[in-house]
Design a protein around this motif. Sequence first.
Motif, PDB file in Angstrom:
ATOM      1  N   CYS A 201       0.852  -1.204   0.000  1.00  0.00           N
ATOM      2  CA  CYS A 201       0.000   0.000   0.000  1.00  0.00           C
ATOM      3  C   CYS A 201       0.886   1.252   0.000  1.00  0.00           C
ATOM      4  CB  CYS A 201      -0.913  -0.008   1.218  1.00  0.00           C
ATOM      5  SG  CYS A 201      -1.884   1.505   1.398  1.00  0.00           S
TER       6      CYS A 201
ATOM      7  N   CYS B  83       0.143   4.103   0.894  1.00  0.00           N
ATOM      8  CA  CYS B  83      -0.141   4.990   2.031  1.00  0.00           C
ATOM      9  C   CYS B  83       0.433   4.455   3.346  1.00  0.00           C
ATOM     10  CB  CYS B  83      -1.644   5.187   2.173  1.00  0.00           C
ATOM     11  SG  CYS B  83      -2.449   5.675   0.640  1.00  0.00           S
ATOM     12  N   CYS B  84       0.231   3.157   3.621  1.00  0.00           N
ATOM     13  CA  CYS B  84       0.629   2.654   4.940  1.00  0.00           C
ATOM     14  C   CYS B  84       1.713   1.572   4.873  1.00  0.00           C
ATOM     15  CB  CYS B  84      -0.588   2.115   5.684  1.00  0.00           C
ATOM     16  SG  CYS B  84      -1.200   0.554   5.013  1.00  0.00           S
TER      17      CYS B  84
ATOM     18  N   CYS C 151      -4.599   0.036   0.085  1.00  0.00           N
ATOM     19  CA  CYS C 151      -5.310  -1.026   0.816  1.00  0.00           C
ATOM     20  C   CYS C 151      -6.705  -0.544   1.242  1.00  0.00           C
ATOM     21  CB  CYS C 151      -4.485  -1.483   2.027  1.00  0.00           C
ATOM     22  SG  CYS C 151      -4.610  -0.381   3.445  1.00  0.00           S
TER      23      CYS C 151
ATOM     24  N   CYS D 129      -6.932   2.283   3.841  1.00  0.00           N
ATOM     25  CA  CYS D 129      -6.479   3.636   3.474  1.00  0.00           C
ATOM     26  C   CYS D 129      -7.360   4.290   2.414  1.00  0.00           C
ATOM     27  CB  CYS D 129      -5.032   3.583   2.973  1.00  0.00           C
ATOM     28  SG  CYS D 129      -3.866   3.106   4.258  1.00  0.00           S
TER      29      CYS D 129
HETATM   30 ZN    ZN Z   1      -2.855   1.198   3.469  1.00  0.00          ZN
END
Ligand code: ZN
Length: 249
Positions: free
Chosen positions: A154, A156-157, A178, A181
């Motif tokens: 992902c 973002c995370c 994901c 997110c």
């Molecule tokens: Zn994520």
Amino acid sequence: MAAQNAETIVLNSVPFSNTSQIATLYTREFGKFSALAKGSRREKNPFDNGLDYMARLKTTHYVRSQGLQLLTQASLQRWFRVDRNNPGALFAGYYIVELIDSFTAEFDPSAELFDLTDETLADLTAGKEVWRTLTRFNWQMLRIIGIAPQWDVCVCCGKKRTRQTGWAFGLIDGGVVCPNCKPGRIRLVLISHAVLDIARQFADPKHNLWRRLKAADNHRKELRRLTDLYIAHNLGWAPKMQRYSQLFI
Ligand SMILES: [Zn+2]
């Protein structure tokens, strides 16, 4: 003025006066530039009559510090000629030329991108399967120009992508997002894991088995859509040739 030799693909050519042409050339050594070819429209000319779309040439030009370069000589290495019954190959060629012209700046060479383009146009000329040839070109090109997306975690995370449902591809984020997110993020494309797995292989520079990659019709369609959307997002507009994308599936 100094004469320079180059490996060249013709991106475009337009008449200039009754006897000459102005060509947009994409070269391995110098990148893209425009050049005047004096006398190229005469019956006898020093350019092998080769200043045609997607033709592969060896060229000599005189370098000028301003304005048009001066093309003095060309020898034809390969025409771009595809089967009349295969419009997909023809339009894929035009799409590739449009992308190179849109994504590259003048005099900013990349030998790797030139070689990829050259190999792809040769494959299309040889009748290789259009969807595979073009998809590989698209994702390798995006990698070479520095906008390869993140496929495995992902963006973002950092969570590793699993087969869990609900993952998406973020056009702005440049990779997979994901389910956790997703809320609040925009320009997400819903996409299956099967298609993400195929795209990832086309994008991998070390994956040399791409000629054998297979995909079901619906996956090819999904992959083409994702590819076109990501290109249009990064370019800021949709390339004209994307209107023929159904021929690239
Ligand atoms: Zn994520």
